[in-house]
Design a protein around this motif. Sequence first.
Motif, mmCIF file in Angstrom:
data_model
loop_
_atom_site.group_PDB
_atom_site.id
_atom_site.type_symbol
_atom_site.label_atom_id
_atom_site.label_comp_id
_atom_site.label_asym_id
_atom_site.label_seq_id
_atom_site.Cartn_x
_atom_site.Cartn_y
_atom_site.Cartn_z
ATOM 1 N N MET A 1 0.834 -1.196 0.000
ATOM 2 C CA MET A 1 0.000 0.000 0.000
ATOM 3 C C MET A 1 0.869 1.247 0.000
ATOM 4 O O MET A 1 0.623 2.199 -0.707
ATOM 5 C CB MET A 1 -0.916 -0.006 1.224
ATOM 6 C CG MET A 1 -1.820 1.213 1.342
ATOM 7 S SD MET A 1 -3.107 0.980 2.581
ATOM 8 C CE MET A 1 -2.097 0.713 4.047
ATOM 9 N N GLN A 5 1.153 4.279 -2.925
ATOM 10 C CA GLN A 5 1.015 5.706 -2.687
ATOM 11 C C GLN A 5 2.222 6.474 -3.210
ATOM 12 O O GLN A 5 2.087 7.568 -3.719
ATOM 13 C CB GLN A 5 0.816 5.975 -1.197
ATOM 14 C CG GLN A 5 -0.534 5.488 -0.677
ATOM 15 C CD GLN A 5 -0.712 5.778 0.796
ATOM 16 O OE1 GLN A 5 0.212 6.204 1.464
ATOM 17 N NE2 GLN A 5 -1.903 5.541 1.305
ATOM 18 N N THR A 16 -8.024 0.541 -8.383
ATOM 19 C CA THR A 16 -7.662 0.100 -7.033
ATOM 20 C C THR A 16 -8.925 -0.248 -6.264
ATOM 21 O O THR A 16 -10.038 0.017 -6.725
ATOM 22 C CB THR A 16 -6.873 1.200 -6.294
ATOM 23 O OG1 THR A 16 -6.326 0.663 -5.093
ATOM 24 C CG2 THR A 16 -7.759 2.384 -5.942
ATOM 25 N N ASP A 19 -10.541 0.175 -0.048
ATOM 26 C CA ASP A 19 -9.737 0.380 1.151
ATOM 27 C C ASP A 19 -8.461 1.154 0.845
ATOM 28 O O ASP A 19 -8.034 2.000 1.638
ATOM 29 C CB ASP A 19 -9.386 -0.967 1.803
ATOM 30 C CG ASP A 19 -10.602 -1.644 2.427
ATOM 31 O OD1 ASP A 19 -11.581 -0.925 2.731
ATOM 32 O OD2 ASP A 19 -10.573 -2.866 2.607
ATOM 33 N N ILE A 20 -7.848 0.874 -0.289
ATOM 34 C CA ILE A 20 -6.638 1.614 -0.659
ATOM 35 C C ILE A 20 -6.981 3.061 -0.979
ATOM 36 O O ILE A 20 -6.239 3.984 -0.624
ATOM 37 C CB ILE A 20 -5.913 0.933 -1.839
ATOM 38 C CG1 ILE A 20 -5.311 -0.387 -1.377
ATOM 39 C CG2 ILE A 20 -4.839 1.845 -2.425
ATOM 40 C CD1 ILE A 20 -4.607 -1.164 -2.455
ATOM 41 N N SER A 23 -7.413 4.836 2.409
ATOM 42 C CA SER A 23 -6.138 5.069 3.092
ATOM 43 C C SER A 23 -5.317 6.135 2.388
ATOM 44 O O SER A 23 -4.564 6.876 3.026
ATOM 45 C CB SER A 23 -5.339 3.760 3.189
ATOM 46 O OG SER A 23 -4.949 3.299 1.909
ATOM 47 N N THR A 24 -5.491 6.243 1.061
ATOM 48 C CA THR A 24 -4.752 7.256 0.302
ATOM 49 C C THR A 24 -5.306 8.643 0.555
ATOM 50 O O THR A 24 -4.578 9.569 0.910
ATOM 51 C CB THR A 24 -4.813 6.941 -1.213
ATOM 52 O OG1 THR A 24 -4.260 5.658 -1.454
ATOM 53 C CG2 THR A 24 -4.019 7.984 -2.001
#
Length: 213
Positions: A1, A5, A16, A19-20, A23-24
């Motif tokens: 992950m 980023q 993507t 969840d990614i 988080s980004t």
Amino acid sequence: MIQLQEKLITNSWTKTDWDIYISTIESPEYEQHQGYYYDGYMRIEDMPTGADHASDNGLIYLAVTLFCMAKGISVQGLINCSYRKVEVRECQPDISFYIGDIAHLAPKGKSVVNLNEQAIPNLVVEISNTTINDDLGAKRFLYEEMGVAEYWIVDVQNTLIYAFEIIDRGSRRIDTSLVLPELSIATITEALNRSKETDQAQVGQWLMSQFQG
């Protein structure tokens, strides 16, 4: 992950999972960016900083508010508000409006608007300086799926407005607003043109003369 980023290219759609994306967009590195998620792709946009973009953003907000004042229409406008349907989509339009019967449903609070619990705005506006193709393309599909009633795209470089009515997960061009009855898109375009030569107070006075005429 973390590796993803580091390689992330902003202002581009990247495939993507949800969840990614979360988080980004919630990482400190991107807290000053706009986030979009649609159909399994995320787009992290640099926050606009140009004077022309900022001026047109303010003028559109002013014009819609003045029209509602002149016509006695309830309205609540939000700037850069984030709307989220968890695991499905997210958007952060430059301006969004709750107009008429749904004005009282405009969200409040500091959190991202949860569209599983709160109402969808009936007008969203994207101010496009360098993002016009995307605003006419993927973002239009996103707003069709979201179910807004009307979508405007302001082409900053060419002083144009593309207005769409959203119907049945599709859209069609309109010359007169439906959520703001009898408001001509040409009138708002003329106001944008006038704002290049004079200040917003004078443009506002001109708009009120049009709305009250």
